[in-house]
Design a protein around this motif. Sequence first.
Motif, short mmCIF file in Angstrom:
data_model
loop_
_atom_site.label_atom_id
_atom_site.label_comp_id
_atom_site.label_asym_id
_atom_site.label_seq_id
_atom_site.Cartn_x
_atom_site.Cartn_y
_atom_site.Cartn_z
N ILE A 130 0.83 -1.20 0.00
CA ILE A 130 0.00 0.00 0.00
C ILE A 130 0.87 1.26 0.00
N GLN A 131 1.97 1.22 0.74
CA GLN A 131 2.93 2.33 0.71
C GLN A 131 3.41 2.60 -0.70
N GLY A 132 3.78 1.54 -1.40
CA GLY A 132 4.28 1.70 -2.76
C GLY A 132 3.25 2.32 -3.68
N ILE A 133 1.98 1.90 -3.53
CA ILE A 133 0.90 2.47 -4.34
C ILE A 133 0.78 3.96 -4.08
N GLY A 134 0.80 4.35 -2.81
CA GLY A 134 0.68 5.76 -2.47
C GLY A 134 1.87 6.58 -2.93
N ALA A 135 3.07 6.05 -2.78
CA ALA A 135 4.29 6.78 -3.14
C ALA A 135 4.45 6.94 -4.64
N SER A 136 3.72 6.16 -5.44
CA SER A 136 3.89 6.18 -6.89
C SER A 136 3.59 7.54 -7.51
N VAL A 137 2.77 8.34 -6.83
CA VAL A 137 2.41 9.63 -7.40
C VAL A 137 3.60 10.59 -7.42
N GLY A 138 4.59 10.37 -6.55
CA GLY A 138 5.67 11.33 -6.39
C GLY A 138 6.49 11.54 -7.64
N ILE A 139 7.08 10.48 -8.15
CA ILE A 139 7.96 10.62 -9.31
C ILE A 139 7.17 11.00 -10.55
#
Length: 392
Positions: free
Chosen positions: A102-111
């Motif tokens: 879930i962390q990875g899904i959320g962090a995907s917006v950054g880059i």
Amino acid sequence: MSERRTSLIGALLTTIGPVSMAVYTPAMPELVNAFATTESAIKLSLSVYFGGFAVAQLVAGPVSDAFGRRKATLAFLMIYILGSLIAAFAPTVDWLLAGRLIQGIGASVGITVSRAIVRDQFSGPEAARILNMVGIMLAIGPAAGPTLGGLALAYSGWQAIFVLMVLFGIGTSLAIGLLMAETTTPDRTLLRPTRLIRAYGTLIGDPRVLFSALVLGGCIGALYAQSTMLPFVLINNVGLTPSQFGIGMLMQSGFFFSGSVALRLLARRLGERGALRTGLGLIGIGGAMIALSVHLIPPTFLSIMGPVAVCSFGIAFVSPYITTAGLAPHPQIAGSAAALIGFIQMASGFLGGVAAAMIGDPLTAFGTVIPLMEFMSIAAYLAFVRARRRME
């Protein structure tokens, strides 16, 4: 937004992924004991993070095109905070894996959004200059990440690492809410399946986009992949403590920072072509050094991190220009283009981590997988040059 504000916000968003990885890595050996599980299971926790990060970008990019960069960023940051909380209070390794996904899904917006907001407002050398400044600031977060993670682990246990991520997510959300202006005109029709498929079909069918993404997949993907190996190599094979490992990783980020500063000083003299060739030459040298050092001499800190430093210095020269080149052909779907490039970049890191897990021994995997990824980056650049000449 001004060039300075765009650079600051772009750097903050870009650091979400690397910081979440860098803070976590010192705890990986201890998590094996904390959950009474295997090294492979804990390595999988990093791999599922990569997988969620990579795949979710394909959604985050079009969502930012359809609903706006600002709204999409805030929504995905809420998902990131939720995943961090699940991981912090995980009672079993299965819950830890779920939290990391879930962390990875959320962090995907950054880059994705960090690159899209640059393309929305700037192009050419100006865009490359902003991305170079993002790289300079980006080096600070991942550089401090392992050190903070190691100290938190030493004083408060592994749960404190995820608490740090929760605080980082909240702070980033506040910064976006207060400082980020909308940079695109939202078009919700872009989320229609036919338009979405057509957009990605256009991007994949353009070799300038595809091969620029593979360049980043090879070199930056190698940084992500080796994060699944270096904690075990440096702690178990070389003999560092988790805190020493965290401090030792400053060498990687320090050389990336130095390369970004050097590029800023030399950019006008080198130009795009000179910067890319210089960076890829260093990446090739570093990859060869990794292969030779691992297979020919006993592992030491310098024999492992010296070649990593050379590669990191070279990557700083490559990333701004090849990213700008990949985003340039299709400005009307910049979010989707940034998403595709980010997906390939992260998917390469994920596949590199999977390949390392299949090999088993972290040292052997490091000396085999990472050089192959660096050499793939060089081959992709040669294909990119040929494709751009043919099309332009």
